[in-house]
Design an enzyme around this catalytic site. Structure first.
Site, PDB file in Angstrom:
ATOM      1  N   LYS A 184      -9.186  -0.199  -6.280  1.00 15.99           N
ATOM      2  CA  LYS A 184      -9.244   0.302  -5.136  1.00 15.99           C
ATOM      3  C   LYS A 184     -10.511   0.959  -4.843  1.00 15.99           C
ATOM      4  O   LYS A 184     -10.945   1.459  -5.652  1.00 15.99           O
ATOM      5  CB  LYS A 184      -8.137   1.276  -4.839  1.00 15.99           C
ATOM      6  CG  LYS A 184      -8.285   2.221  -3.484  1.00 15.99           C
ATOM      7  CD  LYS A 184      -7.592   1.251  -2.328  1.00 15.99           C
ATOM      8  CE  LYS A 184      -7.962   1.712  -0.925  1.00 15.99           C
ATOM      9  NZ  LYS A 184      -6.767   2.843  -0.703  1.00 15.99           N
ATOM     10  N   ASP A 237       1.142   2.663   3.808  1.00 17.34           N
ATOM     11  CA  ASP A 237       0.316   3.690   3.466  1.00 17.34           C
ATOM     12  C   ASP A 237       1.163   4.946   3.460  1.00 17.34           C
ATOM     13  O   ASP A 237       0.595   5.817   3.937  1.00 17.34           O
ATOM     14  CB  ASP A 237      -0.870   3.618   4.379  1.00 17.34           C
ATOM     15  CG  ASP A 237      -1.596   4.745   3.923  1.00 17.34           C
ATOM     16  OD1 ASP A 237      -1.873   5.171   2.764  1.00 17.34           O
ATOM     17  OD2 ASP A 237      -2.620   5.191   4.983  1.00 17.34           O
ATOM     18  N   HIS A 289       1.628   5.283  -1.703  1.00 23.49           N
ATOM     19  CA  HIS A 289       1.116   6.639  -2.431  1.00 23.49           C
ATOM     20  C   HIS A 289       2.229   7.212  -2.915  1.00 23.49           C
ATOM     21  O   HIS A 289       3.271   7.535  -2.105  1.00 23.49           O
ATOM     22  CB  HIS A 289       0.558   7.406  -1.654  1.00 23.49           C
ATOM     23  CG  HIS A 289      -0.780   6.978  -0.908  1.00 23.49           C
ATOM     24  ND1 HIS A 289      -2.250   6.989  -1.525  1.00 23.49           N
ATOM     25  CD2 HIS A 289      -1.059   6.207   0.100  1.00 23.49           C
ATOM     26  CE1 HIS A 289      -2.874   6.456  -0.924  1.00 23.49           C
ATOM     27  NE2 HIS A 289      -2.537   6.029   0.271  1.00 23.49           N
ATOM     28  N   HIS A 329      -4.882  -0.590   5.758  1.00 22.10           N
ATOM     29  CA  HIS A 329      -4.509  -0.202   6.976  1.00 22.10           C
ATOM     30  C   HIS A 329      -5.500  -0.247   8.222  1.00 22.10           C
ATOM     31  O   HIS A 329      -6.124   0.773   8.341  1.00 22.10           O
ATOM     32  CB  HIS A 329      -4.269   1.500   6.627  1.00 22.10           C
ATOM     33  CG  HIS A 329      -5.094   1.976   5.719  1.00 22.10           C
ATOM     34  ND1 HIS A 329      -6.575   1.990   5.558  1.00 22.10           N
ATOM     35  CD2 HIS A 329      -4.796   2.810   4.504  1.00 22.10           C
ATOM     36  CE1 HIS A 329      -7.071   2.718   4.856  1.00 22.10           C
ATOM     37  NE2 HIS A 329      -6.212   3.342   3.927  1.00 22.10           N
ATOM     38  N   HIS A 388     -10.618   0.742   1.283  1.00 16.79           N
ATOM     39  CA  HIS A 388     -10.365   1.895   2.494  1.00 16.79           C
ATOM     40  C   HIS A 388     -11.714   1.689   3.281  1.00 16.79           C
ATOM     41  O   HIS A 388     -12.758   2.176   2.910  1.00 16.79           O
ATOM     42  CB  HIS A 388     -10.510   3.426   1.860  1.00 16.79           C
ATOM     43  CG  HIS A 388     -10.289   4.235   2.794  1.00 16.79           C
ATOM     44  ND1 HIS A 388      -8.946   4.977   2.910  1.00 16.79           N
ATOM     45  CD2 HIS A 388     -10.911   4.865   3.777  1.00 16.79           C
ATOM     46  CE1 HIS A 388      -9.098   5.636   4.045  1.00 16.79           C
ATOM     47  NE2 HIS A 388     -10.443   5.554   4.873  1.00 16.79           N
ATOM     48  N   HIS A 433       0.977  -1.107  -0.041  1.00 14.59           N
ATOM     49  CA  HIS A 433       0.049   0.010   0.047  1.00 14.59           C
ATOM     50  C   HIS A 433       0.586   1.217   0.172  1.00 14.59           C
ATOM     51  O   HIS A 433       1.329   1.659   1.219  1.00 14.59           O
ATOM     52  CB  HIS A 433      -0.933   0.057   1.391  1.00 14.59           C
ATOM     53  CG  HIS A 433      -1.817   1.301   1.227  1.00 14.59           C
ATOM     54  ND1 HIS A 433      -3.156   0.878   1.308  1.00 14.59           N
ATOM     55  CD2 HIS A 433      -1.692   2.449   0.860  1.00 14.59           C
ATOM     56  CE1 HIS A 433      -3.805   2.027   1.455  1.00 14.59           C
ATOM     57  NE2 HIS A 433      -3.062   3.137   1.045  1.00 14.59           N
TER      58      HIS A 433
END
Ligand SMILES: NC(=O)N[C@@H](CC(=O)O)C(=O)O
Length: 473
Positions: free
Chosen positions: A222, A372, A138, A298, A260, A136
């Site tokens: 996602k 994350d 970004h 997460h 999420h 995960h």
């Protein structure tokens, strides 16, 4: 238990920590809680405090405290938990009474203990593990991408790249372009592999899923509930209606859904949003599509742990971040508002943190590393309406190692960092190795990018377990 069905007692499980009574410790906590609570080092990390250095308890004082405790009784002072702690200037931080946790442990022969300690001290010098992946991540775009991607590429073999750009990555064609941008930003010679994802919307078509599978570069889709987090405004509003044909196609294409897991209803308390999401969306989704592979991203609560444990192994799994293993919600407010500890889902109370630590350090195959890591420019974090997201890529491996070490479970670290993720995704495990050395190293205050700077998690703190490519001679 049938595939994808929830265990009937899923909602009735004993809270795994903090409420244990003598004689009835939850099974999941017997092994890991004892060393964690008994070890003086077993406290969440305390990064640099703006009010000055923290004053750790001296070793003899710790030893007395442990000696004085009755057998089978370990006192855990919950007031020591948080990113910032300042005993000397803490009139505003009154310690809360210790929370007593009782354990039943069979006495161990002395020689076995000595062997265990010797092994531990050898392990502390240097750990060689299969190169981890980050499930995960970004990376953003442009100058930020260029600044952050080397940090991930240095330690991780592959990473699942989140698609919440502006505009989001909703098509295979866009994912191909984004992947090329990432590849151009990699340091020369890097073998880091970005595993791309699509951003699910109410309008995603089943054909797009077929295209994604055919592309060979997209590994998951996602689900952001619309409005849940950074750049999620184009996310899903109707999972069981408009999105159902897409989810059915994902089952056929064996394409995992990454979730999420928070509801966005403003009437639901922020700290309850994960649990409500599990009850209202995730559990019904697993019932409806038991063959759909799902990763709950997460996770932050013992409710999520209980849910994951209740599902069929190999069908529903979870990623876990360093911040949700090391910090509780006190870290948001300790000594003043701490924007760099703010992420979504938000940090939860200590009992939840302990439940997650216990779950991941017991060697389970259901959990894997997902940082994350979510860089935001310093100005967008330190302002009147700061962004959610913690930049952890440069420190993540050191922090995971710390968590496993404190739980007395360093032997389980590699399973979590390097095996469970590829096994779940049906990908080969990495063949190269990485070394973690028990060397102190200082986290930089900031990392510069083309138009600003990013403050990393635990900026300015000293960490141990320095990752490196080369084993010591
Ligand atoms: N974790 C965060 O707090 N933020 C992430 C989005 C997300 O994963 O929620 C981001 O992209 O900034």
């Amino acid at each position: 238990m049938r595939r994808g069905k929830l265990r009937p007692d899923f909602h009735k499980q004993t809270p795994p920590c903090g409420h244990c009574r003598p004689g009835s410790p939850p099974r999941s906590h017997r092994r890991s809680a004892l060393p964690q609570a008994a070890s003086p080092a077993a406290r969440p990390l305390l990064p640099a405090c703006p009010y000055g250095p923290t004053t750790p308890r001296s070793p003899p004082e710790r030893a007395n405290r442990i000696k004085k405790a009755k057998p089978m009784q370990v006192a855990v002072n919950t007031s020591t938990v948080g990113a910032h702690q300042h005993p000397t200037k803490s009139s505003f931080l009154r310690p809360s009474p210790p929370c007593r946790v009782y354990f039943h442990a069979s006495p161990r022969p002395k020689n076995l203990r000595a062997i265990a300690m010797a092994t531990k001290s050898q392990l502390q010098e240097q750990l060689v593990i299969t190169r981890p992946d980050d499930w995960h991540l970004h990376l953003r775009e442009g100058g930020v991408l260029e600044a952050v991607v080397p940090h991930s590429a240095r330690h991780f073999g592959r990473a699942i790249i989140m698609p919440n750009l502006k505009p989001p990555v909703t098509t295979t064609a866009r994912a191909v372009e984004y992947r090329e941008e990432i590849m151009r930003a990699l340091p020369p010679g890097s073998s880091f592999e970005p595993l791309m994802t699509l951003y699910l919307t109410d309008n995603t078509s089943p054909e797009e899923i077929k295209l994604a599978r055919k592309s060979g570069i997209i590994f998951a889709v996602k689900l952001y509930p619309a409005g849940a987090t950074t750049n999620s405004q184009d996310g899903v509003t109707d999972i069981f209606g408009k999105c159902l044909p897409v989810l059915e196609e994902m089952v056929r294409q064996e394409m995992p859904l990454l979730v999420h897991g928070e509801v966005t209803d403003p009437h639901v308390d922020t700290f309850d949003r994960e649990k409500v999401f599990i009850d209202k969306i995730l559990a019904p989704l697993v019932q409806k599509l038991p063959q759909l592979k799902i990763v709950m991203e997460h996770i932050t609560t013992m409710d999520a742990v209980n849910f994951i444990e209740s599902c069929e192994e190999g069908h529903v799994a979870a990623t876990v971040t360093p911040q949700h293993l090391l910090l509780n919600r006190n870290a948001l407010f300790q000594g003043g508002l701490q924007p760099h500890n703010y992420c979504l889902p938000v940090l939860k109370r200590e009992t939840h943190r302990q439940a997650i630590v216990s779950a991941v350090t017991n060697g389970s195959r259901r959990y894997f590393l997902g940082t994350d890591s979510a860089p935001h420019d310093k100005q967008n974090k330190e302002c009147s309406c700061g962004c959610a997201g913690i930049y952890s890529a440069p420190v993540a491996l050191s922090l995971y190692a710390k968590v496993f070490e404190e739980a007395g479970a360093l032997d389980k670290l590699e399973t979590f960092t390097s095996f469970n993720g590829p096994d779940f995704y049906g990908l080969p495990r990495n063949t190269s190795k990485i070394v973690l050395r028990k060397n102190a190293w200082k986290v930089p205050g900031t990392y510069k990018h083309s138009s600003g700077e990013i403050v990393p998690m635990f900026s300015g703190s000293t960490l141990e377990w320095l990752p490196s490519d080369q084993p010591k001679e």
